[in-house]
Enzyme design. Structure first.
Site, PDB file in Angstrom:
ATOM      1  N   ASP A   1     -13.440 -17.932 -15.741  1.00 15.89           N
ATOM      2  CA  ASP A   1     -12.177 -18.654 -15.569  1.00 15.89           C
ATOM      3  C   ASP A   1     -12.358 -20.159 -15.687  1.00 15.89           C
ATOM      4  OD1 ASP A   1     -13.582 -19.145 -13.266  1.00 15.89           O
ATOM      5  OD2 ASP A   1     -12.000 -18.536 -11.892  1.00 15.89           O
TER       6      ASP A   1
ATOM      7  N   SER B   1       0.845  -1.187   0.000  1.00 15.27           N
ATOM      8  CA  SER B   1       0.000   0.000   0.000  1.00 15.27           C
ATOM      9  C   SER B   1       0.889   1.249   0.000  1.00 15.27           C
ATOM     10  CB  SER B   1      -0.959  -0.029   1.192  1.00 15.27           C
ATOM     11  OG  SER B   1      -1.898   1.014   1.120  1.00 15.27           O
TER      12      SER B   1
ATOM     13  N   ASP C   1      -9.001  -5.264  -4.981  1.00 16.24           N
ATOM     14  CA  ASP C   1      -8.596  -4.121  -4.165  1.00 16.24           C
ATOM     15  C   ASP C   1      -9.518  -2.933  -4.439  1.00 16.24           C
ATOM     16  OD1 ASP C   1      -7.257  -2.144  -2.766  1.00 16.24           O
ATOM     17  OD2 ASP C   1      -5.284  -2.658  -3.553  1.00 16.24           O
TER      18      ASP C   1
ATOM     19  N   ASP D   1     -18.091 -14.724 -12.719  1.00 15.02           N
ATOM     20  CA  ASP D   1     -17.511 -15.818 -11.943  1.00 15.02           C
ATOM     21  C   ASP D   1     -16.970 -16.941 -12.828  1.00 15.02           C
ATOM     22  OD1 ASP D   1     -16.880 -17.808 -10.130  1.00 15.02           O
ATOM     23  OD2 ASP D   1     -18.903 -18.052  -9.349  1.00 15.02           O
TER      24      ASP D   1
ATOM     25  N   HIS E   1      -7.404  -5.365  -0.542  1.00 13.48           N
ATOM     26  CA  HIS E   1      -6.240  -4.524  -0.295  1.00 13.48           C
ATOM     27  C   HIS E   1      -5.296  -5.153   0.726  1.00 13.48           C
ATOM     28  CE1 HIS E   1      -4.006  -0.808  -0.537  1.00 13.48           C
ATOM     29  NE2 HIS E   1      -4.083  -0.618   0.763  1.00 13.48           N
TER      30      HIS E   1
END
Length: 568
Positions: free
Chosen positions: A282, A213, A447, A279, A485
């Site tokens: 992938d 961060s 994030d 969703d 984050h």
């Protein structure tokens, strides 16, 4: 004891003769680096470090004198080895500025290397550099336990002097703000090396930095401004484009004064819609958005608009609420250029709306109520608090400034001045590369605090500046899909924790010391919290722009995935 020379040999001899740091060597001159003193000698030497001073001439930037306030031998514990805990400060140069506090930990069994820890938020809290590293797997020995000499700083101001809703007030002092921007980390590193040299009779063979961060921004800033000082840097979710980010916080704050706040149920409506659309991109419907760059083309926030844009309930969003989210997921564009010619801060990716540890939209963007002005409320969204503090103290320099009236065009000169100090967006890392430095960056696509796209764009700018072949020699960018984050991730549908931890320090150290570059796919794990910390699940962490695509087999095993390019 004060040091007034940059000559390492003179420093060792002075330390030994005066007894302020060591009484371990003769005073007849330098005969080369002696062996590291024995453990018993280091135990005796530790308390003698108290009172040691390092003069401004030994620090690579204009500085006050550094003074060691205490030096205490700490006994080994379950998590940490025996070490000498050194606390001190570097005096301010101007009236009204705080000293720069630091802590240096010197293990009595040393591996010859040093690690600086980064800070977080607006800093102001002393980083004691004894904790587990960010995203470290459960059971991984802490750096101090591995034998690293570790150190950290508060970046030159004490946050205890300010309210939680005024974290940027220190920026009214120019010296303190410059220390926060970059200067304190260089100063503390230089002081730490003097003390390390006096204690062990040699400087570290390798010096690393690890931060996330704000600490990630610090790491990139060190590579850009002080390329000769660090052999390797790990930068996690770095706040690269600091000025653009903080202007973006203000952009998502403003609509909340006019009906744009979202409650918990409305945030869940957004999260479920994102999951429904993205969703399975992938190859596995598991409540986790892995294919991070493909999702924005599959989901449109406007699909959640209430009839006529009015607030009609929790299963749709009003126009003001959509404006709040548009500011979070869309770009922030300034009407003038910032450092390195940038004008736009990118929006966030989908998939981090609800996350473990109360992360997500509810923590960073909106908590469902109108923010306070001019001072926000203590439990307003963190982005609301940060944006307000930035506007009032960093830019307007007026505690009573009303963030609702903020217009960057009215503060162009100051915003550009701040950008030149704070933004770690310089793509020219050639000096860091030439000295053999290695850089590992990690971005988390869930994030909501800062945009992972800023990291992607920075990496692309480095490649454009230096060429892909050169960048591949010293830099890696890894992407942890759905991680928030703080690094964690969980399935929206089952609540199951996703494997997101990885040992990046070992990857960095191996790269620096042996030349073995990290693999294109690292393995992230979820380990049991209790010993022996068995691995319960694993997943690849792929190099940008790839993501872990499910192929077949056990969905909790990394071998069931392959890294595939994520494309819009």
């Amino acid at each position: 004891m004060e040091t007034r020379t940059s000559d390492a040999a003179a420093w060792r001899t002075t330390a030994a003769c005066l007894g302020a740091a060591l009484l371990l060597a003769g005073c007849g001159g330098d005969g080369g680096d002696p062996p590291v003193p024995a453990v018993a000698e280091l135990q005796q030497a530790c308390p003698r470090l108290a009172g040691t001073t390092v003069g401004p001439g030994a620090i690579g930037l204009p500085s006050g004198t550094a003074t060691v306030a205490s030096a205490t031998l700490v006994a080994a514990s379950a998590d940490l080895p025996e070490y000498c805990e050194v606390k001190g400060s570097i005096a301010a140069r101007t009236a009204g500025a705080d000293a720069i506090r630091f802590q240096l930990n010197l293990p009595t069994t040393w591996n010859g290397k040093a690690l600086m820890y980064g800070g977080g938020g607006f800093n102001g809290t002393l980083i004691n550099a004894t904790a587990a590293l960010r995203d470290a797997p459960a059971g991984m020995p802490r750096p101090l336990t591995q034998g690293y000499a570790t150190f950290g700083t508060d970046s030159g101001h004490d946050a205890a002097a300010y309210n939680d809703t005024d974290p940027g007030r220190f920026a009214l002092n120019d010296e303190m703000f410059a220390n926060f921007a970059h200067a304190s980390y260089k100063k503390v590193k230089d002081v730490a090396h003097r003390l390390i040299d006096g204690f062990y009779l040699r400087t570290p063979s390798q010096q690393y930095f690890f931060g996330g961060s704000e600490g990630g921004r610090e790491g990139l800033m060190l590579a850009q401004r002080y390329p000769a000082d660090f052999d390797g840097i790990v930068s996690v979710v770095p706040v690269i484009h600091w000025t653009g980010l903080f202007n973006g916080f203000i952009n998502w704050t403003k609509p909340q004064f006019n009906g744009g706040a979202l409650n918990t149920a409305e945030i869940r409506t957004v999260a479920q819609a994102v999951t429904g659309a993205c969703d399975a991109l992938d190859g596995l419907a598991d409540g986790v958005v892995n294919n991070y760059l493909a999702c924005p083309a599959r989901f449109n926030l406007q699909s959640l608009r209430c009839t006529a844009g009015a607030d009609t309930g929790d299963d749709c969003l009003s126009d003001p609420q959509l404006a709040t989210l548009a500011a979070a997921y869309g770009p922030t564009t300034l009407p003038f250029a910032l450092a390195n010619g940038l004008t736009t801060y990118p929006g966030r990716l989908f998939g981090g709306e609800i996350q473990p540890g109360s992360e997500g939209i509810g923590r960073w963007v909106t908590n469902g109520r109108v923010p306070g002005v001019p001072t926000p409320l203590a439990d307003d969204g963190r982005g609301v608090i940060y944006g307000s503090s930035y506007a009032r103290y960093v830019i307007a320099r007026d505690a009573g400034f009303d963030v609702r009236t903020f217009d960057p065009a009215n503060f162009q000169a100051r915003i550009q001045e701040v950008s030149a100090l704070m933004d770690s967006t310089n793509p020219d890392l050639s000096a860091f590369m030439r000295r053999g430095g290695k850089l590992i960056v990690r971005e988390n696509t869930g994030d909501m605090a800062q945009s992972p796209m800023a990291g992607f764009q920075y990496y692309d700018s480095v490649v454009a500046k230096m060429g892909a072949a050169d960048v591949d020699r010293f830099m890696r960018l890894y992407v942890s899909p759905a991680s928030n984050h703080g690094g964690a991730a969980a399935s929206l549908t089952t609540g199951e924790t996703v494997p997101t931890t990885a040992d990046l320090l070992s990857e960095l150290d191996r790269w620096v010391t042996t030349g073995t570059a990290p693999a294109d796919a690292l393995v992230q794990v979820r380990n049991a919290a209790a010993p022996p910390h068995a691995t319960l699940a694993s997943r690849p962490m792929c190099r940008y722009p790839s993501y872990p695509q499910y192929v077949a087999g056990d969905a909790t095993a990394a071998a069931s995935y392959r890294c595939t390019v994520s494309a819009p």
